[in-house]
Design an enzyme around this catalytic site. Structure first.
Site, PDB file in Angstrom:
ATOM      1  N   ILE A  58       0.818  -1.224   0.000  1.00 44.00           N
ATOM      2  CA  ILE A  58       0.000   0.000   0.000  1.00 44.00           C
ATOM      3  C   ILE A  58       0.847   1.267   0.000  1.00 44.00           C
ATOM      4  O   ILE A  58       0.322   2.368  -0.103  1.00 44.00           O
ATOM      5  CB  ILE A  58      -0.979   0.041   1.206  1.00 44.00           C
ATOM      6  N   ASP A 174      10.238  15.109  10.490  1.00 44.42           N
ATOM      7  CA  ASP A 174      10.059  14.637   9.111  1.00 44.42           C
ATOM      8  C   ASP A 174       8.637  14.967   8.659  1.00 44.42           C
ATOM      9  O   ASP A 174       7.992  14.176   7.986  1.00 44.42           O
ATOM     10  CB  ASP A 174      10.330  13.124   9.035  1.00 44.42           C
TER      11      ASP A 174
HETATM   12  N1  LIG Z   1      -0.904   3.524   8.789  1.00 46.53           N
HETATM   13  C1  LIG Z   1      -0.944   3.543   7.470  1.00 46.53           C
HETATM   14  N2  LIG Z   1      -2.104   3.362   6.824  1.00 46.53           N
HETATM   15  C2  LIG Z   1      -2.148   3.366   5.460  1.00 46.53           C
HETATM   16  N3  LIG Z   1      -1.063   3.579   4.678  1.00 46.53           N
HETATM   17  C3  LIG Z   1       0.129   3.760   5.261  1.00 46.53           C
HETATM   18  C4  LIG Z   1       0.256   3.757   6.691  1.00 46.53           C
HETATM   19  N4  LIG Z   1       1.543   3.970   7.005  1.00 46.53           N
HETATM   20  C5  LIG Z   1       2.190   4.120   5.847  1.00 46.53           C
HETATM   21  N5  LIG Z   1       1.354   4.001   4.784  1.00 46.53           N
HETATM   22  C6  LIG Z   1       1.697   4.129   3.370  1.00 46.53           C
HETATM   23  O1  LIG Z   1       3.063   3.794   3.171  1.00 46.53           O
HETATM   24  C7  LIG Z   1       3.821   4.957   2.758  1.00 46.53           C
HETATM   25  C8  LIG Z   1       5.198   4.927   3.383  1.00 46.53           C
HETATM   26  O2  LIG Z   1       5.092   4.985   4.798  1.00 46.53           O
HETATM   27  P1  LIG Z   1       6.165   5.715   5.688  1.00 46.53           P
HETATM   28  O3  LIG Z   1       6.345   7.137   5.237  1.00 46.53           O
HETATM   29  O4  LIG Z   1       5.833   5.532   7.110  1.00 46.53           O
HETATM   30  O5  LIG Z   1       7.451   4.879   5.293  1.00 46.53           O
HETATM   31  P2  LIG Z   1       8.973   5.222   5.444  1.00 46.53           P
HETATM   32  O6  LIG Z   1       9.731   4.118   4.811  1.00 46.53           O
HETATM   33  O7  LIG Z   1       9.262   5.493   6.872  1.00 46.53           O
HETATM   34  O8  LIG Z   1       9.069   6.532   4.562  1.00 46.53           O
HETATM   35  P3  LIG Z   1      10.065   7.790   4.544  1.00 46.53           P
HETATM   36  O9  LIG Z   1      10.770   7.684   3.236  1.00 46.53           O
HETATM   37  O10 LIG Z   1       9.166   8.984   4.578  1.00 46.53           O
HETATM   38  O11 LIG Z   1      10.950   7.695   5.712  1.00 46.53           O
HETATM   39  C9  LIG Z   1       2.947   6.134   3.191  1.00 46.53           C
HETATM   40  O12 LIG Z   1       3.192   7.284   2.443  1.00 46.53           O
HETATM   41  C10 LIG Z   1       1.536   5.588   2.970  1.00 46.53           C
HETATM   42  O13 LIG Z   1       1.190   5.675   1.605  1.00 46.53           O
END
Ligand SMILES: Nc1ncnc2c1ncn2[C@@H]1O[C@H](COP(=O)(O)OP(=O)(O)OP(=O)(O)O)[C@@H](O)[C@H]1O
Length: 399
Positions: A58, A174
């Protein structure tokens, strides 16, 4: 992607009929962002982890892919992050532990909580509450900029979430439009991604630059040490600009040029923006962190007064800030709660005797440290009648 309108029953500040997708500078948002660090777990659809069945992907970010997971008994949905355990990657380990712990203890209607963390010998799985409305960014890309009335209500929710974090000595660091998700009914926003969050104090300044360049405060680009909350205020100012303009305020294909645009702080305001909105953004996007409006003063701006929801902001903002209230600080007393100590230890904090000692020192010296805040948040999260702050009104409410 076609999304339904954000609101149906919307009165005085009526939300414009969603516009056709507009190609705007916002499309370039990912250009200067970190590349994916390539961890991604191999858990394919249908695989079972604990009581969860893994479904489709997702989302994805620098930490890898995020999968939809369904609980085998309750049918509950969750967003699962999978992080392989690699002994060498300590930075990533700290980031995961921080995200898992904060998601576990933070309780706020506009912050996405962690529902479960599962550890196997090879992988850590963090399951977050599933937020079904997608990224706010996607919504804006599909429907165009937000009406100021809607943006104001989202801002109220985001300000309250940041107020809660800052009061607990946590800075998000962030904050960007991609880290704001919409609930399925498209009426509330939720903050995600606490992996880069940190604890701040007025005396020990933070030094690390993190987050997305588009949303980064100018002082971060010069590696100037910073307290913390002021960089979140800048990022929220950029988020507001993106919401009401449909593009980022500072943009350039060249990174050095982008740096100099951010540092100049020169903002081009489209003519359709209200003067009240411009005034607020200028105050939040002040390049001098000392002159930048502190979060707790933002609610005084006339832009918020245009909504009766501003009544929700004033009392919230006037509470002892930053720092925790005396009622909450009274939860810090020996004997310390072993469940909370264990939780902290399981998330990378020192041994339980060391934690007890540190907390005892804070208790005798009446000091509010990040550990004290986490401990109190931990107690609150374990409380049988959990005091989740009342959700601010959803955007469809009449006012
Ligand atoms: N709780 C959630 N419910 C639905 N979708 C989610 C959720 N958490 C994350 N996502 C999806 O996954 C994507 C990536 O999540 P997140 O930003 O937490 O990942 P990351 O690897 O930590 O990213 P970043 O590059 O910003 O550090 C989000 O933009 C969203 O589309």
């Amino acid at each position: 992607m076609k999304l339904p309108p954000l609101v149906e029953n919307y009165s005085s500040e009526s939300f414009a009929v969603p516009r056709k997708p507009t190609l705007s500078k916002i499309d370039t948002l990912s250009r200067h962002q970190k590349s994916t660090s390539g961890y991604v777990g191999t858990a394919g659809p249908g695989r079972r982890i604990g009581n969860w069945i893994i479904k489709r992907t997702i989302g994805s970010g620098s930490m890898g892919k995020v999968k939809l997971a369904i609980h085998t008994i309750t049918g509950e949905k969750a967003a699962m992050k999978m992080i392989p355990i690699t002994p060498a990657n300590t930075k990533q380990t700290v980031r995961i532990q921080r995200e898992a712990l904060l998601g576990r203890v933070l309780r706020h209607p506009n912050i996405c909580p962690v529902v479960e963390t599962i550890k196997t010998p090879t992988c850590t799985y963090i399951l977050f509450e599933y937020i079904g409305g997608g990224q706010l960014l996607e919504y804006i890309l599909a429907n165009g900029r937000l009406d100021e009335g809607i943006a104001r209500l989202f801002m109220i929710q985001l300000l309250d979430a940041l107020r809660y974090l800052h009061q607990n000595l946590i800075v998000h660091r962030d904050l960007k439009i991609e880290n704001i998700l919409l609930t399925e009914d498209l009426r509330q926003v939720k903050l995600i991604d606490f992996g880069l969050s940190n604890f701040y104090s007025q005396t020990d300044l933070l030094q690390t630059y993190c987050g997305s360049l588009y949303f980064a405060a100018p002082e971060l680009l010069d590696a100037v040490p910073y307290t913390g909350p002021e960089v979140d205020v800048w990022s929220l100012g950029v988020v507001l600009y993106v919401m009401v303009c449909g593009r980022v305020p500072f943009d350039d294909v060249s990174v050095p040029m982008l740096h100099s645009k951010i540092k100049s702080g020169k903002i081009e305001f489209p003519s359709y923006l209200s003067s009240e909105c411009r005034v607020l953004m200028s105050a939040m996007l002040n390049v001098d962190p000392k002159k930048r409006i502190p979060l707790e003063q933002t609610s005084r701006f006339p832009w918020f007064k245009q909504s009766s929801f501003c009544n929700y902001l004033s009392p919230l903002m006037s509470s002892s800030f930053p720092g925790i209230s005396s009622i909450r600080s009274s939860m810090l007393k020996p004997p310390f709660n072993i469940k909370v100590l264990q939780l902290l230890h399981d998330h990378g904090f020192s041994s339980i005797p060391e934690l007890k000692h540190e907390l005892f020192m804070a208790y005798t010296e009446r000091k509010t440290t990040p550990l004290v805040c986490l401990y109190i948040l931990g107690i609150e999260s374990f409380a049988p009648t959990l005091q989740i702050p009342k959700a601010l009104p959803p955007v469809h409410s009449r006012y």
